[in-house]
Scaffold this active site. Sequence first.
Site, PDB file in Angstrom:
ATOM      1  N   LYS A 125       2.709 -18.776   5.969  1.00 50.29           N
ATOM      2  CA  LYS A 125       1.788 -19.795   6.782  1.00 50.29           C
ATOM      3  C   LYS A 125       2.180 -21.160   6.837  1.00 50.29           C
ATOM      4  O   LYS A 125       2.194 -21.922   7.799  1.00 50.29           O
ATOM      5  CB  LYS A 125       0.482 -19.681   5.944  1.00 50.29           C
ATOM      6  CG  LYS A 125      -0.470 -18.266   6.276  1.00 50.29           C
ATOM      7  CD  LYS A 125      -0.598 -17.999   7.667  1.00 50.29           C
ATOM      8  CE  LYS A 125      -1.421 -16.892   7.728  1.00 50.29           C
ATOM      9  NZ  LYS A 125      -1.736 -16.361   9.221  1.00 50.29           N
TER      10      LYS A 125
ATOM     11  N   ASN B 109      -3.752 -15.594  16.122  1.00 52.37           N
ATOM     12  CA  ASN B 109      -4.556 -15.111  15.294  1.00 52.37           C
ATOM     13  C   ASN B 109      -4.150 -14.072  14.151  1.00 52.37           C
ATOM     14  O   ASN B 109      -4.368 -14.001  12.929  1.00 52.37           O
ATOM     15  CB  ASN B 109      -5.951 -15.118  15.512  1.00 52.37           C
ATOM     16  CG  ASN B 109      -6.953 -14.334  14.414  1.00 52.37           C
ATOM     17  OD1 ASN B 109      -7.383 -15.209  13.647  1.00 52.37           O
ATOM     18  ND2 ASN B 109      -7.264 -13.317  14.741  1.00 52.37           N
TER      19      ASN B 109
ATOM     20  N   ASP C 122       1.204  -4.520  18.376  1.00 57.59           N
ATOM     21  CA  ASP C 122       1.693  -4.879  17.143  1.00 57.59           C
ATOM     22  C   ASP C 122       2.432  -6.110  17.260  1.00 57.59           C
ATOM     23  O   ASP C 122       3.717  -6.240  17.817  1.00 57.59           O
ATOM     24  CB  ASP C 122       2.651  -3.943  16.306  1.00 57.59           C
ATOM     25  CG  ASP C 122       3.156  -4.325  15.174  1.00 57.59           C
ATOM     26  OD1 ASP C 122       2.673  -5.171  14.664  1.00 57.59           O
ATOM     27  OD2 ASP C 122       3.688  -3.230  14.639  1.00 57.59           O
ATOM     28  N   VAL C 123       1.890  -7.480  16.622  1.00 55.83           N
ATOM     29  CA  VAL C 123       2.671  -8.625  16.882  1.00 55.83           C
ATOM     30  C   VAL C 123       4.332  -8.649  16.238  1.00 55.83           C
ATOM     31  O   VAL C 123       4.969  -9.218  16.784  1.00 55.83           O
ATOM     32  CB  VAL C 123       1.731  -9.674  16.378  1.00 55.83           C
ATOM     33  CG1 VAL C 123       1.751  -9.535  14.949  1.00 55.83           C
ATOM     34  CG2 VAL C 123       2.215 -11.141  17.097  1.00 55.83           C
TER      35      VAL C 123
ATOM     36  N   ASP D 136      -5.387  -5.979  19.248  1.00 57.34           N
ATOM     37  CA  ASP D 136      -5.225  -5.320  17.693  1.00 57.34           C
ATOM     38  C   ASP D 136      -4.338  -4.439  17.713  1.00 57.34           C
ATOM     39  O   ASP D 136      -3.811  -3.795  18.552  1.00 57.34           O
ATOM     40  CB  ASP D 136      -6.471  -5.008  17.567  1.00 57.34           C
ATOM     41  CG  ASP D 136      -6.943  -5.024  15.805  1.00 57.34           C
ATOM     42  OD1 ASP D 136      -7.458  -6.223  15.530  1.00 57.34           O
ATOM     43  OD2 ASP D 136      -6.479  -4.504  15.336  1.00 57.34           O
TER      44      ASP D 136
ATOM     45  N   TYR E  28       2.304 -14.546   1.323  1.00 56.55           N
ATOM     46  CA  TYR E  28       1.422 -15.171   2.285  1.00 56.55           C
ATOM     47  C   TYR E  28       1.602 -16.652   2.430  1.00 56.55           C
ATOM     48  O   TYR E  28       1.558 -17.224   3.525  1.00 56.55           O
ATOM     49  CB  TYR E  28      -0.017 -14.695   1.994  1.00 56.55           C
ATOM     50  CG  TYR E  28      -1.075 -14.901   2.754  1.00 56.55           C
ATOM     51  CD1 TYR E  28      -1.381 -14.266   3.945  1.00 56.55           C
ATOM     52  CD2 TYR E  28      -2.039 -16.291   2.517  1.00 56.55           C
ATOM     53  CE1 TYR E  28      -2.359 -14.673   4.804  1.00 56.55           C
ATOM     54  CE2 TYR E  28      -2.811 -16.543   3.379  1.00 56.55           C
ATOM     55  CZ  TYR E  28      -3.223 -15.523   4.672  1.00 56.55           C
ATOM     56  OH  TYR E  28      -4.217 -16.104   5.580  1.00 56.55           O
TER      57      TYR E  28
ATOM     58  N   THR F  33     -14.437 -12.389   5.589  1.00 54.95           N
ATOM     59  CA  THR F  33     -14.214 -11.423   6.581  1.00 54.95           C
ATOM     60  C   THR F  33     -13.643 -10.287   5.706  1.00 54.95           C
ATOM     61  O   THR F  33     -13.773 -10.150   4.716  1.00 54.95           O
ATOM     62  CB  THR F  33     -12.655 -12.004   7.199  1.00 54.95           C
ATOM     63  OG1 THR F  33     -11.711 -12.004   6.239  1.00 54.95           O
ATOM     64  CG2 THR F  33     -12.883 -13.290   7.855  1.00 54.95           C
TER      65      THR F  33
END
Length: 253
Positions: free
Chosen positions: A161, A88, A61-62, A34, A157, A192
């Site tokens: 995706k 994810n 940090d991806v 995370d 967004y 969430t």
Amino acid sequence: MTRPVALVTGARRGIGRAIGLALAEAGHDIAFTDIVEDAAGLEAQAAFEAAGAAALFVRHDVAALDTHARLIDAVTARFGRLDCFVSNAGIGTPVRGDMLDLAPASFDTVLGVNLRGAAFLSQAAARAMLAAPGSGRTIVFVTSVSAELASPERADYCVSKAALAMWAKNLAVRLAADGIGVFEVRPGVIRTDMTAGVAARYDARLAGGLVPAMRWGEGDDVGRAVAGLASGAFGFATGSVIACDGGLSIARL
């Protein structure tokens, strides 16, 4: 026996945590990441360990591509293997609004995490799997129904995706002969922190029949789907897309 090892990004809370817990309960050891390191991360690690897993947290940090190799090295140094990678980690659109007002900086930020970061980290994970062949290995991308369903107020967004969905298909073709199954899971309206700010809006739409299942999705719904794919039982179904949305994305009259 040595337990298989899963790396789950963005698993400190929410869907990622639910995935990590489902994988731990299914017999995996868990490495998870995370961007934030806090009490929630410690609680997640404790939950994974209580389910029988050895667990490793790495703050990461991806979007920082130059750190991907170090993350994979940390996982293999601790566990000696990598059997499952779950992409994810992601962010929502910073500003909802008319897509004609969408700022390039917002677009770049969202794609930097959700597409660029996810794609190149999966590349690093795939290389690690190929370097140490095994069986039942899987890569799972958690995308969204927004890969298919348009939302002009958060077009950045949706684009991130949809593009990641095509990356998953290409990776599935590339890795099929190596016995690595690649899958995409598309959550729908899931309860969430990311959806908390628009919960009232979705409560009303759920009551109006938006989702045939007539309820919010929960993190556990996604976690169970991912754990099933990670079992290796669906290897010959590589490239499949799992709609985890209570029927939301089914075309209806």
